[in-house]
Scaffold this active site. Structure first.
Site, PDB file in Angstrom:
ATOM      1  N   ASP A 205      20.026  -8.061 -56.671  1.00 13.06           N
ATOM      2  CA  ASP A 205      20.031  -8.631 -58.197  1.00 13.06           C
ATOM      3  C   ASP A 205      21.138  -7.819 -58.918  1.00 13.06           C
ATOM      4  O   ASP A 205      22.111  -7.273 -58.168  1.00 13.06           O
ATOM      5  CB  ASP A 205      18.603  -7.754 -58.589  1.00 13.06           C
ATOM      6  CG  ASP A 205      18.796  -6.484 -58.951  1.00 13.06           C
ATOM      7  OD1 ASP A 205      19.662  -5.790 -58.122  1.00 13.06           O
ATOM      8  OD2 ASP A 205      17.711  -5.940 -59.392  1.00 13.06           O
ATOM      9  N   ASP A 207      21.923  -5.277 -62.231  1.00 11.95           N
ATOM     10  CA  ASP A 207      21.190  -4.377 -62.962  1.00 11.95           C
ATOM     11  C   ASP A 207      22.229  -3.933 -64.315  1.00 11.95           C
ATOM     12  O   ASP A 207      23.128  -3.921 -63.919  1.00 11.95           O
ATOM     13  CB  ASP A 207      20.852  -2.820 -62.362  1.00 11.95           C
ATOM     14  CG  ASP A 207      20.136  -3.227 -61.022  1.00 11.95           C
ATOM     15  OD1 ASP A 207      18.925  -3.576 -61.109  1.00 11.95           O
ATOM     16  OD2 ASP A 207      20.819  -3.261 -60.119  1.00 11.95           O
ATOM     17  N   ASP A 292      18.019  -7.524 -63.722  1.00 11.94           N
ATOM     18  CA  ASP A 292      17.130  -6.351 -64.488  1.00 11.94           C
ATOM     19  C   ASP A 292      17.873  -5.688 -65.659  1.00 11.94           C
ATOM     20  O   ASP A 292      19.157  -5.597 -65.871  1.00 11.94           O
ATOM     21  CB  ASP A 292      16.975  -5.013 -63.511  1.00 11.94           C
ATOM     22  CG  ASP A 292      16.137  -5.402 -62.364  1.00 11.94           C
ATOM     23  OD1 ASP A 292      15.212  -6.288 -62.311  1.00 11.94           O
ATOM     24  OD2 ASP A 292      16.103  -4.412 -61.466  1.00 11.94           O
TER      25      ASP A 292
HETATM   26  P1  TTP Z   1      17.929  -1.662 -57.367  1.00 11.40           P
HETATM   27  O1  TTP Z   1      18.499  -2.882 -58.017  1.00 11.40           O
HETATM   28  O2  TTP Z   1      16.547  -1.982 -56.663  1.00 11.40           O
HETATM   29  O3  TTP Z   1      18.880  -1.363 -55.988  1.00 11.40           O
HETATM   30  P2  TTP Z   1      20.528  -1.441 -55.920  1.00 11.40           P
HETATM   31  O4  TTP Z   1      21.158  -2.043 -57.172  1.00 11.40           O
HETATM   32  O5  TTP Z   1      20.838  -0.066 -55.586  1.00 11.40           O
HETATM   33  O6  TTP Z   1      20.519  -2.379 -54.741  1.00 11.40           O
HETATM   34  P3  TTP Z   1      20.479  -3.911 -54.538  1.00 11.40           P
HETATM   35  O7  TTP Z   1      21.729  -4.499 -54.349  1.00 11.40           O
HETATM   36  O8  TTP Z   1      19.529  -4.124 -53.564  1.00 11.40           O
HETATM   37  O9  TTP Z   1      19.914  -4.537 -56.035  1.00 11.40           O
HETATM   38  O10 TTP Z   1      17.646  -0.537 -58.107  1.00 11.40           O
HETATM   39  C1  TTP Z   1      18.865   0.203 -58.847  1.00 11.40           C
HETATM   40  C2  TTP Z   1      18.661   1.662 -59.260  1.00 11.40           C
HETATM   41  O11 TTP Z   1      17.720   1.394 -60.113  1.00 11.40           O
HETATM   42  C3  TTP Z   1      17.737   2.226 -58.095  1.00 11.40           C
HETATM   43  O12 TTP Z   1      18.791   3.455 -57.782  1.00 11.40           O
HETATM   44  C4  TTP Z   1      16.709   2.870 -58.505  1.00 11.40           C
HETATM   45  C5  TTP Z   1      16.765   2.641 -60.154  1.00 11.40           C
HETATM   46  N1  TTP Z   1      15.614   2.219 -60.683  1.00 11.40           N
HETATM   47  C6  TTP Z   1      14.908   2.853 -61.651  1.00 11.40           C
HETATM   48  O13 TTP Z   1      15.512   4.098 -61.984  1.00 11.40           O
HETATM   49  N2  TTP Z   1      13.844   2.332 -62.304  1.00 11.40           N
HETATM   50  C7  TTP Z   1      13.200   1.285 -61.989  1.00 11.40           C
HETATM   51  O14 TTP Z   1      12.284   1.318 -62.620  1.00 11.40           O
HETATM   52  C8  TTP Z   1      13.773   0.571 -60.838  1.00 11.40           C
HETATM   53  C9  TTP Z   1      13.249  -0.903 -60.546  1.00 11.40           C
HETATM   54  C10 TTP Z   1      14.991   1.050 -60.322  1.00 11.40           C
HETATM   55 MN    MN Z   2      20.331  -3.819 -57.968  1.00 11.95          MN
HETATM   56 MN    MN Z   3      17.466  -3.847 -59.910  1.00 13.34          MN
END
Ligand code: TTP
Ligand code: MN
Ligand code: MN
Ligand code: MN
Length: 368
Positions: A205, A207, A292
């Site tokens: 995703d 973020d 996100d």
């Molecule tokens: P992710 O998007 O799940 O993971 P990522 O970006 O490291 O890897 P990917 O390529 O699979 O997307 O989460 C990003 C960070 O956000 C992770 O370190 C945990 C944090 N997080 C929170 O702090 N609160 C939340 O509610 C969520 C869903 C994630």
């Molecule tokens: Mn992510």
């Molecule tokens: Mn995420």
């Protein structure tokens, strides 16, 4: 010439926030196996064993050399007997029989498929598995299941969502999000967090963290149109709230787990002009992308940035370190000093590390 400090296993910290972990992993063979083991324990809701394998994976990701003998891991933290057995087998046999067992396990295989759908977690998978469902085809064909809005969207855009997000796509979406947010909030600060901020070239995703100097507690930003699917979670943060001490606590920001429609120029592979007209009408010119979006009050931005940059393991260890080594409580909103009974303000990530008495770790060194 400056001397290269020799590697001392017993000096490696048990906390990944005291280590620098880049994406250059010399021990992928081992860490992939550990992550499969951890995931299987997660599916069984065995948090202790799950974390044991995730911590071990994180330690091996930090090593600057490939492990080839048992002697190489001697003295390292977070390597328990269960982990040691897997390492030993991989060294001797080239693969782990335990990991192979997991990969062939019916329950693991079903949970792996179910949880690959946006909106489906361990709880839902458990329910479906108990109902006798084993594959996604069976889930889709089942008319009695009550799917949430999120799960319906997850199935509808499934193929796009399981194909990973590239850096180029992340950059394209970033421009769209920045432009759109700035139409509503001209002085907004929009930052990519998560894996892409840590330098990853692909992700599941994208973020984003959104703030602005004058941002009120609740921006109504997310309620304005832009998204294909959006599950808005309202802010539940209460002022001066003591941070939660849970390992994987959810934060209280207003956020949304969204699916964005990214229009892409069509790649025309056909050299045959007669079939082209027909193809062009059929070919989908967009891709569904998981995004996100997190809205944060300006003064909490550094804490939110640190938390949302991850990695998940790095974040867990930061909180564990704060609690056990500093008598402080850290979450995505604040840092609370339990001895002094005060909240520690921070204007940057650097200041948070300093409050914790930690050396600063760059985002690309947080791939624990
Ligand atoms: P992710 O998007 O799940 O993971 P990522 O970006 O490291 O890897 P990917 O390529 O699979 O997307 O989460 C990003 C960070 O956000 C992770 O370190 C945990 C944090 N997080 C929170 O702090 N609160 C939340 O509610 C969520 C869903 C994630
Ligand atoms: Mn992510
Ligand atoms: Mn995420
Ligand atoms: Mn992820």
């Amino acid at each position: 010439e400056s001397e290269v400090p020799s590697f001392i296993a017993s000096k490696v910290s048990q906390y990944s926030c005291q280590r620098k972990t880049t994406l250059n992993n010399y021990n992928k063979k081992f860490t992939d196996a550990f992550e499969i083991m951890a995931e299987n324990y997660e599916f069984k809701e065995n948090e202790v064993f799950c974390l044991e394998f995730l911590r071990a994976a994180s330690v091996l990701k930090f090593l600057q050399f490939p492990v080839t003998r048992m002697k190489d891991i001697q003295g390292l933290p977070c390597i328990g007997d269960r982990v040691r057995d897997v390492i030993e087998e991989i060294i001797e046999e080239g693969e782990s029989s335990r990991t192979k067992e997991v990969l062939n396990d019916e329950r693991y295989k079903s949970f792996k498929q179910f949880t690959s759908v946006f909106g489906v977690g361990v709880k839902t998978s458990e329910k479906w598995y108990r109902m006798g469902l084993r594959t996604l085809e069976e889930v889709k064909a089942n008319r009695t299941l009550k799917l949430s809005k999120m799960q319906k969207a997850g199935l509808l855009y499934y193929e796009d969502l399981v194909s990973c997000v590239s850096k180029a796509e992340a950059d394209a979406v970033s421009l769209i999000v920045k432009n759109t947010v700035c139409m509503f909030l001209p002085d907004a600060l929009v930052t990519i967090t998560g894996g892409f901020r840590r330098g990853k070239k692909i992700g599941h995703d994208i973020d984003f963290l959104v703030t602005s100097p004058g941002l009120k507690e609740d921006g109504e930003l997310l309620h304005k149109g832009l998204l294909l699917y959006c599950d808005i979670i309202e802010s539940t943060f209460v002022k001066e709230q003591i941070p939660s001490r849970k390992v994987d606590a959810m934060d209280h920001f207003q956020k949304c787990f969204a699916i964005l429609k990214l229009y892409q120029p069509r790649v025309d592979n056909s050299s045959n002009n007669t079939s082209r007209k027909f193809d062009m009408a059929e070919v989908k010119d967009w891709k569904a992308i998981r995004v996100d979006l997190v809205i944060t009050p300006f003064e909490q931005y550094p804490y939110a940035l640190l938390g949302w940059t991850g990695s998940r393991q790095f974040g867990r260890d930061l909180r564990r370190y704060a609690t056990h080594e500093r008598k402080m409580i850290l979450d995505n909103h604040a840092l609370y000093d339990r001895r002094e009974k005060i909240f520690l303000k921070a204007g940057s990530e650097e200041e948070i590390f300093a409050h914790l008495g930690l050396d600063y770790v760059e985002p690309w060194e947080r791939n624990a």
